[in-house]
Design an enzyme around this catalytic site. Sequence first.
Site, mmCIF file in Angstrom:
data_model
loop_
_atom_site.group_PDB
_atom_site.id
_atom_site.type_symbol
_atom_site.label_atom_id
_atom_site.label_comp_id
_atom_site.label_asym_id
_atom_site.label_seq_id
_atom_site.Cartn_x
_atom_site.Cartn_y
_atom_site.Cartn_z
ATOM 1 N N ARG A 267 -0.459 4.352 -0.670
ATOM 2 C CA ARG A 267 -1.329 5.421 -0.154
ATOM 3 C C ARG A 267 -1.483 6.636 -1.063
ATOM 4 N NH1 ARG A 267 -3.601 1.816 2.893
ATOM 5 N NH2 ARG A 267 -2.589 1.348 4.867
ATOM 6 N N HIS B 194 0.865 -1.188 0.000
ATOM 7 C CA HIS B 194 0.000 0.000 0.000
ATOM 8 C C HIS B 194 0.898 1.234 0.000
ATOM 9 C CE1 HIS B 194 -3.777 -2.181 0.765
ATOM 10 N NE2 HIS B 194 -3.006 -3.029 1.440
ATOM 11 N N ASP C 82 1.960 -6.879 2.419
ATOM 12 C CA ASP C 82 0.786 -6.114 2.857
ATOM 13 C C ASP C 82 1.235 -4.884 3.642
ATOM 14 O OD1 ASP C 82 -1.785 -5.246 3.235
ATOM 15 O OD2 ASP C 82 -2.345 -6.815 4.662
ATOM 16 N N HIS D 50 -9.150 -10.559 -1.446
ATOM 17 C CA HIS D 50 -9.076 -10.376 0.011
ATOM 18 C C HIS D 50 -10.226 -11.202 0.580
ATOM 19 C CE1 HIS D 50 -8.799 -7.645 3.710
ATOM 20 N NE2 HIS D 50 -9.883 -8.368 3.916
#
Lengths: 428, 325
Positions: free
Chosen positions: A60, A58, A303, A177
């Site tokens: 962001r 991630h 992750d 997910h």
Amino acid sequence: MSKILIRGAKVLGGEPQDVLIDGETIAEVGTGLSAEGAEVVEADGRVLLPGLVDLHTHLREPGREDSETVLTGTRAAASGGYTAVFAMANTFPVADTAGVVEQVYRLGREHGYCDVQPIGAVTVGLEGKKLAELGAMHESAAGVTVFSDDGKCVDDAVIMRRALEYVKAFGGVVAQHAQEPRLTEGAQMNEGVVSAELGLGGWPAVAEESIIARDVLLAEHVGSRVHICHLSTAGSVEIVRWAKSRGIDVTAEVTPHHLLLTDELVRSYNPVYKVNPPLRTERDVLALREALADGTIDIVATDHAPHPHEDKDCEWAAAAMGMVGLETALSVVQQTMVETGLLDWAGVADRMSLKPAEIGRAQGHGRPVSAGEPANLTLVDTAYRGEVDPAGFASRSRNTPYEGRELPGRVTHTWLRGRATLVDGKLA
Amino acid sequence: MQRHLISAADLTRDDAVLILDTAEEMARVADRPIKKLPTLRGRTVVNLFFEDSTRTRISFEAAEKRLSADVINFTAKGSSVSKGESLKDTAQTLEAMGVDAVVIRHGASGAPYRLATSGWIDAAVINAGDGTHQHPTQALLDAFTMRRRLVGRDEGLGQDLSGRRITLVGDILHSRVARSNVDLLHTLGAEVTLVAPPTLVPVGVESWPCEVSYDLDRTLSKSDAVMLLRVQRERMNAAFFPTEREYSRRYGLDGDRMAKMPEHAIVMHPGPMVRGMEITAEVADSERCTAIEQVTNGVSIRMAVLYLLLGGNEPAATHTRTEEK
């Protein structure tokens, strides 16, 4: 571009060899190579691996640049030995159009620390209702091949089926997910002995396992490729093992934290341990390690989930879920897989570079360390031991569960297409 | 004793008995014409309530005032879980005002633990109920009530609840009262049985020091005390049980069921009672139901806890406060 001679490196953990980089590619691998005209890096018995590839990061940006940006995230990646990361789609705006994925891709290339391969959302706004323009994202400059609503499960069976079918047209994969939403309403941690005692809402293993079971059956039915994100339970391992034995085209990833940490840590109520899927039990951890070793679980993915301090410095229920992971992943894998004898360094290269690149179709990454290949490499001091100090992280966020914990191994050098991004542990 | 009271599980048998004995001393104050001790004069206690609970707050407030503490009531309903930093900010504001103890009620399990251990404040922290985790003063007042009724007021001093058989009935899954009681009653030597439909028993309960039964009728004759827990009506909509009537038929306590209990056995309820569903009026209003006594005893217990944590040296002279640095 100049030549670099990496002298005396244990390539994939084997006997020391010299590796000569010329420009963007590996020119020669052998012993006693000439250093003429080359900058010499004395590897001194350190382990040389192909540049790591993270299928689950991630970054962001856009939207939460206070947590991480493409620049800070790729600097963290380079620090951790990565040369390519797949950036998850749950940004603001969501990466569900060609425009957003191209922006993220371009930023990665401009900054030059690590290739950024955007992951496209499966559904518009991650809402699980309507397919995003998967084809347009694939055809964009970003060339998206991995699609995921990560953070949310594609729980509608019909939408999941259609997505699996649709991406076949261009060799894409849907990364799921796996979290049955109704079974995890109000979930705060793994459901079991510890949650019962702490009075925190339980996230039962079956909420993950039931979705994985459904999705491998869907993938089989429509003849598609499905990838399971951050698999976390012993039961999930059994389902994936069964699916593979049936010839279903399924791959799976495990995070470093699920290989090391258990829900016992939640007794501290310290939100640094709050993550989704939650930390499970010792039994699950051991099953995940075994499965990674025997290939049932294909890859390690971080992750990496950066959050600003204030989103973690609060009571458990209010805290954000997630942990940063890029800069500690290899150390955790060394401790849990290599030092336990479950995996050798060639195995680590396979699970952290070759296979993730293959699943994500990352061009030029996850290649063997041999002449003619792109010089995407990482050099690891496996003898190093030290406490994790988040103050030294390149990531903008510091939400690591390993603060103060001693972990082995340290990445000293990373090369992206022959250019050093990390030198002696410092970003170039 | 520890500096904070976060969980009933943190109390040793001796700690717990000391609190119960001290509460007996405090109870005598309530019998006086002037119900006040100078013990906590000059100390400031904040009642920090992030979740509504008039009963618990008033009980703590009465206890604090009877010990002559300066009391600040702070209600921050609903502000915390949506905006996490407010607990820390609020705590530090109170700390800056020189607060000696914080009595906290919070909707999030673990919030008092975080408050006590994260270094945000130095004050003593008393958990007045956190999420579905713990409510230690409730368990203490329940144990106090049981000891008085089953062992005796004066005979009970220094005693625990060894060998007593206690049954808790109702929504165990969501109940901090149940968790606290299981921990404390076990520490005090009692045998605890939980009775509920399987949907209202947490996964993982097998590690608790108690028995679990789905059948109320079979446990009644072996119970010295039957404690009913409140069942919230919204649980019905979440399919924890089919209907209110079915719950009542299987797990409600009426006169017929009460008649199966041993003669000396008592009926307890932490309140507020849902009459007609978990308990009939006949039972609630009977001599054997201790719900009102529990309220009275709550003040004595909270006085004892405040006194012991905030360290008056007298009159409970046997107690030495250990400071944690």
